[in-house]
Design a protein around this motif. Structure first.
Motif, PDB file in Angstrom:
ATOM      1  N   ALA A  73      -4.916  -0.069  -7.607  1.00 47.32           N
ATOM      2  CA  ALA A  73      -4.373   0.332  -8.909  1.00 47.32           C
ATOM      3  C   ALA A  73      -4.442  -0.765  -9.963  1.00 47.32           C
ATOM      4  O   ALA A  73      -3.903  -0.596 -11.066  1.00 47.32           O
ATOM      5  CB  ALA A  73      -2.928   0.796  -8.746  1.00 47.32           C
ATOM      6  N   ARG A  89      -8.797   1.874 -13.455  1.00 43.26           N
ATOM      7  CA  ARG A  89      -8.228   1.166 -12.317  1.00 43.26           C
ATOM      8  C   ARG A  89      -9.375   0.899 -11.332  1.00 43.26           C
ATOM      9  O   ARG A  89     -10.384   1.592 -11.347  1.00 43.26           O
ATOM     10  CB  ARG A  89      -7.137   1.998 -11.626  1.00 43.26           C
ATOM     11  N   LEU A 147      -0.412   3.870  -7.892  1.00 41.75           N
ATOM     12  CA  LEU A 147      -1.691   4.463  -7.521  1.00 41.75           C
ATOM     13  C   LEU A 147      -1.594   5.984  -7.499  1.00 41.75           C
ATOM     14  O   LEU A 147      -2.450   6.688  -8.048  1.00 41.75           O
ATOM     15  CB  LEU A 147      -2.127   3.942  -6.145  1.00 41.75           C
TER      16      LEU A 147
END
Length: 342
Positions: free
Chosen positions: A29, A37, A65
């Protein structure tokens, strides 16, 4: 191809050299290029290669994430059949020695047993590249390989293609063989499998330290590097956010930089990457910097070779500097003031 290949992304990797950026998020992330990302690259590559079922195996700090990926809609993976799957590790205290933990896979064996695909692509989450995996599968089948390792300049990229039935067998026999992950199998010179290498000729950077992250980011400011990575026919997808255009106020100056939406810039920005919603104050000088989402750099600050993580505030008149080899990193959500650095 979409009925033949299963996507497996190992998001458990931890690099000590990236501590400053991974205290509050997983490596997958970590923001990159202003609006992406790190996981966007491997995930987009899989989708562009026709893969319709992707499993992500995270371990620590995976809230951001999951927030980024959501249902997988932005990657066309929010579907009734196949789609995007999350399988967090139930073994938080057992470190993974390599990519593709068999213990982690074994805890989610139903995913592999129920999938209809014949082959699995196991990949890391931290390589910046743009690749079509279709030729890898074709060569793997034609050459009769058991495991194909994807390499760049003869160096493994921690990506492996294997027949799903063989992968299931290796997971089930891990106690007898002593193999804990797919990379264990590949590195064992006494293994009995047919191992093949596939040489990837495009650009690929594995982000495993602050310096490699900073260098990969700065290279994007070269138009040829940007065009080679962000291809029209193989786009890199990311989470879509509806934000207004960036405002450039009187006195602002921006040269050779990447600026995302929703920013407000009054100062001078050169050779830098500015993420969404950043505020750059009056008489600010930024050079060779990476400024992440919703940071604020107040009036009169001078920053050179600096990485500001998300939600950082740099107070009026502050001077910060690092180097290309060791950029100055300010942790997420902190306040950096002139008095603190005096």
């Amino acid at each position: 191809m979409n009925n033949r290949l299963l996507g497996v992304i190992d998001a458990t990797t931890y690099h000590e050299g990236l501590d400053e950026l991974t205290l509050h998020r997983s490596l997958a992330a970590v923001p990159f290029a202003g609006r992406y990302r790190l996981i966007d690259f491997i995930l987009s590559n899989m989708v562009n290669s026709g893969i319709e079922s992707v499993a992500i195996f995270p371990k620590f700090q995976y809230r951001s994430l999951m927030d980024h990926l959501g249902s997988g809609k932005n990657w066309d993976l929010n579907r009734k059949r196949d789609g995007l799957f999350f399988f967090p590790s139930p073994m938080l205290d057992s470190p993974n020695r390599g990519i593709g933990s068999f213990n982690h896979f074994a805890a989610n064996m139903d995913y592999f047993l129920r999938s209809n695909q014949d082959y699995a692509l196991i990949a890391n989450c931290f390589t910046i590249f743009n690749m079509d995996f279709s030729p890898v599968l074709e060569k793997h089948i034609e050459a009769g390989c058991d495991i194909t390792t994807i390499c760049k300049d003869d160096q493994p990229l921690d990506m492996y293609l294997v027949k799903k039935s063989l992968l299931i067998d290796m997971i089930r026999t891990r106690a007898e063989t002593g193999y804990s992950c797919i990379s264990d199998v590949v590195s064992d010179i006494n293994h009995s499998y047919t191992l093949c290498n596939y040489e990837y000729t495009g650009s690929a950077v594995m982000v495993d330290s602050i310096s490699s992250y900073f260098q990969a980011s700065m290279e994007l400011l070269n138009p040829s590097v940007w065009k080679a990575l962000f291809l029209i026919d193989q786009p890199i997808f990311t989470k879509v956010k509806d934000e207004p255009p960036t405002r450039y106020l009187n006195g602002s100056s921006v040269r050779n930089s990447i600026v995302a939406n929703g920013c407000q810039i009054e100062g001078s920005v050169e050779n830098s990457i500015i993420s969404r919603g950043v505020k750059i104050g009056k008489n600010v000088v930024l050079k060779n910097c990476i400024i992440m989402q919703k940071c604020e750099v107040q009036e009169g600050c001078v920053l050179d070779s600096v990485i500001l993580d998300k939600d950082v505030k740099v107070e009026k008149g502050t001077h910060l500097s690092g180097s290309k080899e060791t950029p100055y990193v300010v942790r997420k959500g902190t306040v950096q003031g002139a008095l603190m650095n005096s």
